[in-house]
Write an enzyme that holds these catalytic residues in place. Structure first.
Site, mmCIF file in Angstrom:
data_model
loop_
_atom_site.group_PDB
_atom_site.id
_atom_site.type_symbol
_atom_site.label_atom_id
_atom_site.label_comp_id
_atom_site.label_asym_id
_atom_site.label_seq_id
_atom_site.Cartn_x
_atom_site.Cartn_y
_atom_site.Cartn_z
ATOM 1 N N LYS A 1 -31.533 -17.602 -38.617
ATOM 2 C CA LYS A 1 -31.857 -18.945 -38.114
ATOM 3 C C LYS A 1 -31.119 -19.914 -39.024
ATOM 4 O O LYS A 1 -31.585 -20.256 -40.110
ATOM 5 C CB LYS A 1 -33.380 -19.177 -38.186
ATOM 6 C CG LYS A 1 -33.911 -20.125 -37.133
ATOM 7 C CD LYS A 1 -33.317 -21.509 -37.152
ATOM 8 C CE LYS A 1 -33.949 -22.387 -38.212
ATOM 9 N NZ LYS A 1 -33.197 -23.683 -38.342
ATOM 10 N N GLU B 1 -34.593 -18.553 -52.512
ATOM 11 C CA GLU B 1 -33.745 -19.393 -53.364
ATOM 12 C C GLU B 1 -34.082 -20.835 -52.998
ATOM 13 O O GLU B 1 -33.758 -21.297 -51.902
ATOM 14 C CB GLU B 1 -32.282 -19.065 -53.118
ATOM 15 C CG GLU B 1 -31.966 -17.647 -53.561
ATOM 16 C CD GLU B 1 -30.562 -17.172 -53.227
ATOM 17 O OE1 GLU B 1 -29.839 -17.886 -52.518
ATOM 18 O OE2 GLU B 1 -30.201 -16.073 -53.685
ATOM 19 N N CYS C 1 -27.610 -26.802 -54.696
ATOM 20 C CA CYS C 1 -28.941 -26.518 -55.259
ATOM 21 C C CYS C 1 -28.935 -26.500 -56.774
ATOM 22 O O CYS C 1 -29.874 -26.939 -57.410
ATOM 23 C CB CYS C 1 -29.453 -25.189 -54.738
ATOM 24 S SG CYS C 1 -28.343 -23.834 -55.133
ATOM 25 N N GLU D 1 -36.650 -33.432 -56.912
ATOM 26 C CA GLU D 1 -35.292 -33.135 -56.434
ATOM 27 C C GLU D 1 -34.877 -34.189 -55.409
ATOM 28 O O GLU D 1 -35.594 -34.447 -54.447
ATOM 29 C CB GLU D 1 -35.266 -31.752 -55.764
ATOM 30 C CG GLU D 1 -33.879 -31.386 -55.277
ATOM 31 C CD GLU D 1 -33.841 -30.060 -54.512
ATOM 32 O OE1 GLU D 1 -34.639 -29.880 -53.583
ATOM 33 O OE2 GLU D 1 -33.005 -29.206 -54.856
HETATM 34 P P1 NAD Z 1 -35.127 -26.856 -45.623
HETATM 35 O O1 NAD Z 1 -36.128 -26.082 -46.386
HETATM 36 O O2 NAD Z 1 -35.539 -28.132 -44.989
HETATM 37 O O3 NAD Z 1 -34.510 -25.993 -44.445
HETATM 38 C C1 NAD Z 1 -33.891 -24.754 -44.671
HETATM 39 C C2 NAD Z 1 -34.026 -23.903 -43.439
HETATM 40 O O4 NAD Z 1 -35.405 -23.614 -43.226
HETATM 41 C C3 NAD Z 1 -33.519 -24.554 -42.162
HETATM 42 O O5 NAD Z 1 -32.879 -23.566 -41.385
HETATM 43 C C4 NAD Z 1 -34.798 -25.021 -41.495
HETATM 44 O O6 NAD Z 1 -34.716 -25.141 -40.094
HETATM 45 C C5 NAD Z 1 -35.763 -23.916 -41.888
HETATM 46 N N1 NAD Z 1 -37.182 -24.276 -41.905
HETATM 47 C C6 NAD Z 1 -37.728 -25.472 -42.188
HETATM 48 N N2 NAD Z 1 -39.083 -25.382 -42.110
HETATM 49 C C7 NAD Z 1 -39.384 -24.110 -41.774
HETATM 50 C C8 NAD Z 1 -40.599 -23.398 -41.542
HETATM 51 N N3 NAD Z 1 -41.788 -23.983 -41.656
HETATM 52 N N4 NAD Z 1 -40.526 -22.096 -41.222
HETATM 53 C C9 NAD Z 1 -39.324 -21.479 -41.122
HETATM 54 N N5 NAD Z 1 -38.152 -22.108 -41.304
HETATM 55 C C10 NAD Z 1 -38.172 -23.406 -41.634
HETATM 56 O O7 NAD Z 1 -33.905 -27.080 -46.624
HETATM 57 P P2 NAD Z 1 -32.566 -27.874 -46.338
HETATM 58 O O8 NAD Z 1 -32.903 -29.320 -46.248
HETATM 59 O O9 NAD Z 1 -31.844 -27.232 -45.205
HETATM 60 O O10 NAD Z 1 -31.731 -27.572 -47.672
HETATM 61 C C11 NAD Z 1 -31.864 -28.323 -48.830
HETATM 62 C C12 NAD Z 1 -32.807 -27.635 -49.793
HETATM 63 O O11 NAD Z 1 -32.360 -26.310 -50.008
HETATM 64 C C13 NAD Z 1 -32.845 -28.255 -51.171
HETATM 65 O O12 NAD Z 1 -34.159 -28.261 -51.635
HETATM 66 C C14 NAD Z 1 -31.996 -27.314 -52.014
HETATM 67 O O13 NAD Z 1 -32.288 -27.310 -53.381
HETATM 68 C C15 NAD Z 1 -32.333 -26.017 -51.391
HETATM 69 N N6 NAD Z 1 -31.282 -25.033 -51.670
HETATM 70 C C16 NAD Z 1 -31.537 -24.049 -52.588
HETATM 71 C C17 NAD Z 1 -30.547 -23.127 -52.894
HETATM 72 C C18 NAD Z 1 -30.748 -22.040 -53.918
HETATM 73 O O14 NAD Z 1 -29.922 -21.132 -53.981
HETATM 74 N N7 NAD Z 1 -31.794 -22.092 -54.727
HETATM 75 C C19 NAD Z 1 -29.313 -23.190 -52.245
HETATM 76 C C20 NAD Z 1 -29.109 -24.208 -51.313
HETATM 77 C C21 NAD Z 1 -30.107 -25.118 -51.023
HETATM 78 O O1 6OD Z 2 -22.817 -18.998 -55.123
HETATM 79 C C1 6OD Z 2 -23.811 -18.491 -54.581
HETATM 80 O O2 6OD Z 2 -23.923 -17.279 -54.396
HETATM 81 C C2 6OD Z 2 -24.910 -19.353 -54.155
HETATM 82 N N1 6OD Z 2 -25.998 -18.719 -53.679
HETATM 83 C C3 6OD Z 2 -24.788 -20.692 -54.223
HETATM 84 C C4 6OD Z 2 -25.831 -21.590 -53.921
HETATM 85 C C5 6OD Z 2 -25.583 -22.900 -53.909
HETATM 86 C C6 6OD Z 2 -26.596 -23.843 -53.557
HETATM 87 O O3 6OD Z 2 -26.408 -24.915 -53.081
#
Ligand code: NAD
Ligand code: 6OD
Length: 486
Positions: free
Chosen positions: A178, A254, A288, A390
């Site tokens: 998804k 993550e 992230c 964040e």
């Molecule tokens: P989000 O959590 O809003 O959405 C991520 C995904 O989850 C989307 O596909 C969304 O449709 C889905 N989703 C949302 N609510 C859901 C639910 N209740 N059940 C199932 N699926 C659901 O995040 P975003 O806005 O897309 O991304 C930004 C966030 O992601 C930031 O907090 C960022 O730090 C985090 N992030 C973390 C990492 C990491 O590796 N730690 C990497 C990239 C992004």
């Molecule tokens: O480099 C990667 O493998 C990884 N998971 C990056 C994540 C970036 C977050 O925004």
């Protein structure tokens, strides 16, 4: 108008009840495609296809053949590099300089690296004594976990989705993906590459839609899903974990971060400035492990702030295809509202705005995009929401510090534990400080330098588990211990 459909059992299909949503280019606010909106019914179809595929050719395929197919997937992405790049840049507005160096190459590498790695994972074995003296041999057998639900975000769409799909398939699982509703394009395109590579039907499935009460939630609730790997916000992780509790399904998370960077008195300032310009502002701050809190030794504070300001003011905003552009828009106007709310909060809390703080004036059609100024603040107290929460935008707050112990405590003073970066030319200091930082990823004199064989993930509220290298095998496989009495 382009249509982006679900990819189920090797075929592109529209939604069962004909619902669609818009895919918007955040650089100019224009609609680039309509996207099929899935829900419980489409997720059910996809999970059934994925379960059936486990029992078919994929489930019995020799490892060598599976790995060869995954190499073909990587080659297929590279062969259509420009198409993937255009799709990613249109969905996100990110500059092609970034997508061509990071997003698309990593999308391909995620298949090759994990195929090669899984092929070479040894089996654990223990010879044991038995009371009758004959002995016994224990060895482990790794089996695919089953159907893996992959839920991915919009900031590095292809990179982060394939970062999970690559190892999941290398371990012999099937997947239902998804992708984020903001960036559906490359996950859809990958279906064509899977078919061309000869990946059997049902191994890779994609259902588009939203999170709550939509395809995302339906995927987490489906009893045919054996494990859920998710990248996104911490509070979404909480909701997914609750859903996964039903049926005791495994999760790999993550999540968010509020990452610190430390510039010690012993830093090479050129490196620290160049690194912080990337760690705080690359991808419009939507990374992230990006830096939102910077702590600089008081003796170098003024120099750092003035040089960072100069670097930020030289960033070039614009249309992704312009090779001189290195700063794109935020993902959407909704996300911009969130980022701007922190820009306002910073001022209310008494910050000094060193640069930025608002919406830039863009010309022509770009005036309709989700642009925001890269922003630097100083002067906030550590309890401001701007320092605690964040933001996920192109901004950072810079605070002076006096001692090593003080700055380690400041860096660790957060609910998150994803990443920390620090800058020093003092090797002893580097090794002394690194283990004291509460983060899953620690960069010294670098940032976003990635070796895919290493563990990736966060502590505290930044995640559960580690992916990367062989670390993800604990999530993507089930281990059976076989004990043979000799
Ligand atoms: P989000 O959590 O809003 O959405 C991520 C995904 O989850 C989307 O596909 C969304 O449709 C889905 N989703 C949302 N609510 C859901 C639910 N209740 N059940 C199932 N699926 C659901 O995040 P975003 O806005 O897309 O991304 C930004 C966030 O992601 C930031 O907090 C960022 O730090 C985090 N992030 C973390 C990492 C990491 O590796 N730690 C990497 C990239 C992004
Ligand atoms: O480099 C990667 O493998 C990884 N998971 C990056 C994540 C970036 C977050 O925004």
């Amino acid at each position: 108008m382009k249509e982006i459909k679900h990819f189920i059992n090797g075929e592109y299909v529209a939604g069962i009840d004909g619902r669609w949503f818009d895919d918007i280019n955040p650089a100019n606010g224009q609609k680039i495609a309509r996207v099929a909106e899935g829900g419980a019914a489409e997720i059910d179809q996809a999970v059934r296809a994925a379960r059936a595929a486990l029992k078919g050719e994929w489930g019995t395929m020799p490892v060598e053949r599976r790995m060869a197919l995954l190499h073909k997937v990587a080659d297929g992405i590279n062969a259509r590099f420009e198409e993937f790049l255009q799709a990613e840049c249109l969905d996100t507005g990110k500059p092609r300089s970034m997508a061509s160096h990071i997003d698309i190459p990593r999308g391909a590498a995620n298949f090759k690296v994990f195929a090669d790695l899984v092929k070479n994972v040894p089996t654990e074995a223990f010879a044991m004594d038995t009371p009758d003296g004959t002995g016994a041999l224990n060895y482990t057998v790794r089996k695919p976990k089953g159907v893996i639900g992959v839920i991915s975000p919009w900031n590095l769409p292809l990179l982060l989705m394939t970062w999970k799909v690559g190892p999941a398939l290398a371990c012999g699982n099937t997947v239902v993906v998804k992708p984020s509703e903001e960036s559906p394009h490359t996950a859809a395109l990958l279906g064509e590459v899977m078919n061309d590579a000869g990946i059997p039907k049902g191994v890779y499935n994609v259902v588009h839609g939203f999170g709550p009460n939509s395809a995302g939630e339906a995927l987490t609730r489906h009893s045919g899903v054996d494990g859920i790997t998710f990248t996104g916000e911490t509070r979404t992780g909480t909701a997914i974990m609750k859903a996964a509790a039903e049926g005791i399904r495994d999760v790999s998370f993550e999540l968010g971060g509020k990452n610190a960077a430390i510039v010690f008195a012993e830093a090479d300032m050129d490196k620290a400035i160049e690194g912080t310009l990337r760690s705080a502002f690359a991808n419009c701050g939507q990374v992230c492990f990006g830096t939102e809190r910077v702590y600089v030794h008081r003796s170098r504070f003024d120099e750092f702030v003035s040089r960072l300001k100069e670097g930020v003011e030289n960033l070039k905003m614009g249309w992704y295809d312009d090779p001189t552009v290195n700063f794109g828009p935020l993902i959407s106007k909704e996300h911009r509202d969130k980022v701007l709310s922190y820009y306002h909060k910073a001022v209310e809390d008494g910050a000094t705005v060193v640069t930025g703080g608002g919406i830039p004036e863009m010309e022509g059609e770009l005036a309709e995009g989700a642009w925001v100024q890269p922003t630097i603040w100083t002067g906030l107290s550590e309890d401001s929401a701007v320092i605690r929460e964040e933001i996920f935008g192109p901004c950072c707050h810079v605070t002076p510090f006096d001692s090593e112990d003080e700055v380690i405590a400041l860096a660790n003073n957060t609910a998150y534990g994803l990443a920390a970066t620090f800058w020093t030319e003092n090797l002893t200091q580097a090794h002394r400080v690194a283990p004291q930082l509460e983060a899953g990823l620690i960069w010294v004199n670098s940032w976003f330098l990635r070796d895919l064989r290493t563990a990736f993930g966060g502590s505290k509220q930044s995640g559960i588990g580690r992916e990367g290298g062989t670390h993800g095998l604990d999530f993507y496989t089930e281990l059976s211990n076989v004990c043979v009495k000799l």
